[in-house]
Design a protein around this motif. Sequence first.
Motif, PDB file in Angstrom:
ATOM      1  N   PHE A 192      -4.211  -6.328  -5.268  1.00  0.00           N
ATOM      2  CA  PHE A 192      -5.282  -5.348  -5.376  1.00  0.00           C
ATOM      3  C   PHE A 192      -5.350  -4.484  -4.121  1.00  0.00           C
ATOM      4  O   PHE A 192      -5.237  -4.979  -3.005  1.00  0.00           O
ATOM      5  CB  PHE A 192      -6.632  -6.043  -5.591  1.00  0.00           C
ATOM      6  CG  PHE A 192      -6.764  -6.715  -6.921  1.00  0.00           C
ATOM      7  CD1 PHE A 192      -6.721  -5.978  -8.098  1.00  0.00           C
ATOM      8  CD2 PHE A 192      -6.922  -8.089  -7.010  1.00  0.00           C
ATOM      9  CE1 PHE A 192      -6.840  -6.596  -9.330  1.00  0.00           C
ATOM     10  CE2 PHE A 192      -7.037  -8.708  -8.236  1.00  0.00           C
ATOM     11  CZ  PHE A 192      -6.996  -7.964  -9.400  1.00  0.00           C
ATOM     12  N   GLY A 193      -5.516  -3.193  -4.321  1.00  0.00           N
ATOM     13  CA  GLY A 193      -5.670  -2.296  -3.187  1.00  0.00           C
ATOM     14  C   GLY A 193      -4.381  -1.851  -2.554  1.00  0.00           C
ATOM     15  O   GLY A 193      -4.384  -1.227  -1.492  1.00  0.00           O
ATOM     16  N   ARG A 194      -3.265  -2.162  -3.189  1.00  0.00           N
ATOM     17  CA  ARG A 194      -1.966  -1.688  -2.710  1.00  0.00           C
ATOM     18  C   ARG A 194      -1.293  -0.912  -3.840  1.00  0.00           C
ATOM     19  O   ARG A 194      -0.783  -1.503  -4.781  1.00  0.00           O
ATOM     20  CB  ARG A 194      -1.081  -2.862  -2.267  1.00  0.00           C
ATOM     21  CG  ARG A 194      -1.509  -3.484  -0.951  1.00  0.00           C
ATOM     22  CD  ARG A 194      -1.390  -2.508   0.199  1.00  0.00           C
ATOM     23  NE  ARG A 194      -1.671  -3.128   1.493  1.00  0.00           N
ATOM     24  CZ  ARG A 194      -1.756  -2.467   2.642  1.00  0.00           C
ATOM     25  NH1 ARG A 194      -1.602  -1.154   2.645  1.00  0.00           N
ATOM     26  NH2 ARG A 194      -2.004  -3.095   3.767  1.00  0.00           N
ATOM     27  N   SER A 205      -6.405   7.233 -10.794  1.00  0.00           N
ATOM     28  CA  SER A 205      -6.794   7.055  -9.400  1.00  0.00           C
ATOM     29  C   SER A 205      -5.863   6.027  -8.764  1.00  0.00           C
ATOM     30  O   SER A 205      -5.563   5.000  -9.375  1.00  0.00           O
ATOM     31  CB  SER A 205      -8.242   6.562  -9.297  1.00  0.00           C
ATOM     32  OG  SER A 205      -9.142   7.522  -9.796  1.00  0.00           O
ATOM     33  N   VAL A 206      -5.391   6.326  -7.574  1.00  0.00           N
ATOM     34  CA  VAL A 206      -4.546   5.399  -6.827  1.00  0.00           C
ATOM     35  C   VAL A 206      -5.359   4.869  -5.648  1.00  0.00           C
ATOM     36  O   VAL A 206      -5.820   5.640  -4.806  1.00  0.00           O
ATOM     37  CB  VAL A 206      -3.261   6.069  -6.318  1.00  0.00           C
ATOM     38  CG1 VAL A 206      -2.455   5.095  -5.461  1.00  0.00           C
ATOM     39  CG2 VAL A 206      -2.406   6.548  -7.486  1.00  0.00           C
ATOM     40  N   ILE A 207      -5.546   3.556  -5.612  1.00  0.00           N
ATOM     41  CA  ILE A 207      -6.302   2.924  -4.536  1.00  0.00           C
ATOM     42  C   ILE A 207      -5.328   2.207  -3.620  1.00  0.00           C
ATOM     43  O   ILE A 207      -4.498   1.417  -4.068  1.00  0.00           O
ATOM     44  CB  ILE A 207      -7.327   1.917  -5.103  1.00  0.00           C
ATOM     45  CG1 ILE A 207      -8.304   2.634  -6.045  1.00  0.00           C
ATOM     46  CG2 ILE A 207      -8.084   1.227  -3.978  1.00  0.00           C
ATOM     47  CD1 ILE A 207      -9.257   1.699  -6.752  1.00  0.00           C
ATOM     48  N   SER A 218       3.878   6.320   3.860  1.00  0.00           N
ATOM     49  CA  SER A 218       4.500   5.539   2.786  1.00  0.00           C
ATOM     50  C   SER A 218       3.765   5.748   1.471  1.00  0.00           C
ATOM     51  O   SER A 218       4.384   5.895   0.412  1.00  0.00           O
ATOM     52  CB  SER A 218       4.492   4.046   3.150  1.00  0.00           C
ATOM     53  OG  SER A 218       5.302   3.792   4.267  1.00  0.00           O
ATOM     54  N   LEU A 219       2.436   5.759   1.527  1.00  0.00           N
ATOM     55  CA  LEU A 219       1.631   5.976   0.318  1.00  0.00           C
ATOM     56  C   LEU A 219       1.892   7.356  -0.263  1.00  0.00           C
ATOM     57  O   LEU A 219       2.145   7.494  -1.466  1.00  0.00           O
ATOM     58  CB  LEU A 219       0.150   5.820   0.650  1.00  0.00           C
ATOM     59  CG  LEU A 219      -0.836   6.264  -0.441  1.00  0.00           C
ATOM     60  CD1 LEU A 219      -0.661   5.431  -1.699  1.00  0.00           C
ATOM     61  CD2 LEU A 219      -2.271   6.181   0.080  1.00  0.00           C
ATOM     62  N   PHE A 220       1.846   8.368   0.569  1.00  0.00           N
ATOM     63  CA  PHE A 220       2.039   9.737   0.082  1.00  0.00           C
ATOM     64  C   PHE A 220       3.439   9.938  -0.487  1.00  0.00           C
ATOM     65  O   PHE A 220       3.617  10.612  -1.509  1.00  0.00           O
ATOM     66  CB  PHE A 220       1.776  10.740   1.217  1.00  0.00           C
ATOM     67  CG  PHE A 220       0.336  10.786   1.666  1.00  0.00           C
ATOM     68  CD1 PHE A 220      -0.681  10.344   0.825  1.00  0.00           C
ATOM     69  CD2 PHE A 220      -0.012  11.258   2.923  1.00  0.00           C
ATOM     70  CE1 PHE A 220      -2.013  10.378   1.223  1.00  0.00           C
ATOM     71  CE2 PHE A 220      -1.333  11.305   3.333  1.00  0.00           C
ATOM     72  CZ  PHE A 220      -2.337  10.862   2.485  1.00  0.00           C
ATOM     73  N   ILE A 233      -4.965  17.217  -7.579  1.00  0.00           N
ATOM     74  CA  ILE A 233      -5.207  15.975  -6.846  1.00  0.00           C
ATOM     75  C   ILE A 233      -6.294  16.172  -5.804  1.00  0.00           C
ATOM     76  O   ILE A 233      -6.425  17.243  -5.202  1.00  0.00           O
ATOM     77  CB  ILE A 233      -3.906  15.481  -6.164  1.00  0.00           C
ATOM     78  CG1 ILE A 233      -4.100  14.069  -5.616  1.00  0.00           C
ATOM     79  CG2 ILE A 233      -3.477  16.431  -5.051  1.00  0.00           C
ATOM     80  CD1 ILE A 233      -2.815  13.417  -5.147  1.00  0.00           C
ATOM     81  N   ASP A 234      -7.105  15.158  -5.648  1.00  0.00           N
ATOM     82  CA  ASP A 234      -8.098  15.097  -4.576  1.00  0.00           C
ATOM     83  C   ASP A 234      -7.811  13.857  -3.744  1.00  0.00           C
ATOM     84  O   ASP A 234      -7.484  12.799  -4.286  1.00  0.00           O
ATOM     85  CB  ASP A 234      -9.519  15.005  -5.139  1.00  0.00           C
ATOM     86  CG  ASP A 234      -9.930  16.266  -5.885  1.00  0.00           C
ATOM     87  OD1 ASP A 234      -9.739  17.362  -5.324  1.00  0.00           O
ATOM     88  OD2 ASP A 234     -10.438  16.150  -7.020  1.00  0.00           O
ATOM     89  N   VAL A 235      -7.929  13.997  -2.431  1.00  0.00           N
ATOM     90  CA  VAL A 235      -7.721  12.869  -1.530  1.00  0.00           C
ATOM     91  C   VAL A 235      -9.060  12.457  -0.952  1.00  0.00           C
ATOM     92  O   VAL A 235      -9.759  13.258  -0.330  1.00  0.00           O
ATOM     93  CB  VAL A 235      -6.743  13.230  -0.383  1.00  0.00           C
ATOM     94  CG1 VAL A 235      -6.603  12.048   0.580  1.00  0.00           C
ATOM     95  CG2 VAL A 235      -5.389  13.619  -0.942  1.00  0.00           C
ATOM     96  N   VAL A 236      -9.435  11.212  -1.185  1.00  0.00           N
ATOM     97  CA  VAL A 236     -10.674  10.651  -0.631  1.00  0.00           C
ATOM     98  C   VAL A 236     -10.290   9.528   0.313  1.00  0.00           C
ATOM     99  O   VAL A 236      -9.577   8.605  -0.069  1.00  0.00           O
ATOM    100  CB  VAL A 236     -11.600  10.098  -1.743  1.00  0.00           C
ATOM    101  CG1 VAL A 236     -12.873   9.522  -1.129  1.00  0.00           C
ATOM    102  CG2 VAL A 236     -11.937  11.198  -2.755  1.00  0.00           C
ATOM    103  N   ILE A 237     -10.745   9.594   1.554  1.00  0.00           N
ATOM    104  CA  ILE A 237     -10.349   8.596   2.544  1.00  0.00           C
ATOM    105  C   ILE A 237     -11.571   8.141   3.331  1.00  0.00           C
ATOM    106  O   ILE A 237     -12.449   8.949   3.662  1.00  0.00           O
ATOM    107  CB  ILE A 237      -9.267   9.159   3.499  1.00  0.00           C
ATOM    108  CG1 ILE A 237      -8.766   8.063   4.437  1.00  0.00           C
ATOM    109  CG2 ILE A 237      -9.767  10.374   4.262  1.00  0.00           C
ATOM    110  CD1 ILE A 237      -7.521   8.453   5.213  1.00  0.00           C
TER     111      ILE A 237
END
Length: 265
Positions: A192-194, A205-207, A218-220, A233-237
């Motif tokens: 979870f969360g990876r 949504s990608v968490i 790496s995520l991007f 796409i929206d990026v929430v951080i």
Amino acid sequence: KKIYASFYQKAVDMAGSTKLTEFEVITLAAILYFSQSSVDMVIWETGLGGRLDATNVITPNISVITPISLDHMDYLGKTVEAIAQEKAGIIKEGVPAFSSPQDYVVWEVLRKDALSKNTRLLKSNDLKKIPEQSVMKGDFQKVNRGLALAVGKFAMENYDMLGIKGSEKVRNQSTEAMEQLFNEGMDNASLFGRYQKINLNDCISVIDAAHNIDGLVSLFNAMLMDPEMSGDIDVVIGLSKPSDRREILERCVEFQTEWERDKNG
């Protein structure tokens, strides 16, 4: 939940007037639980660094170090060499240690630390590709899975030497059979969360718990290479107070620009 609450309370009671952090209480609760359970093996993950981490009171059968980069700099050090020295704290005298491929300066820190402790330091190899059937996606899993496979194979081949419980269960199994079971387990493993995808109303949504520059890159990259990902796409951080927050936000902006060009161009 009842079992967790019970052992958490036992840890709090055992600590008494000693002030412990939340992670230290959870670690103590886990130690109490596993000491009373019939498990063959426990995988301990450090919370922060290594040398001063709560989990470092445990002497493992194998020490495992994942890629090291600038992270938690307020606690571990301002340079990658200083951080590597803290991470090397989980390497124990005479206990085999594994590391994923590292930058040269990091590897030298780990190698010298292992040498001073009469420890065998082994390096894993990145996989060329992730199997299609694997639940965990992302290019970065080539590193993670390569490390897990190397450690797993070493453990299977050295159960008795390592003193791992349950060795009688695998002693009569062929290497091929064990490797097949191991790969099947890796294919079906999830975290979870990876790079966790959640589909709500046809919106994906990608968490991900990426919290440093290398993790974000790496995520991007994984998202840019993912054929299932397209459209706006929206990026929430969420950030606390990382010293590199400006660079983190700049990377987010760069990613959105690259996304618009490559995915919606």
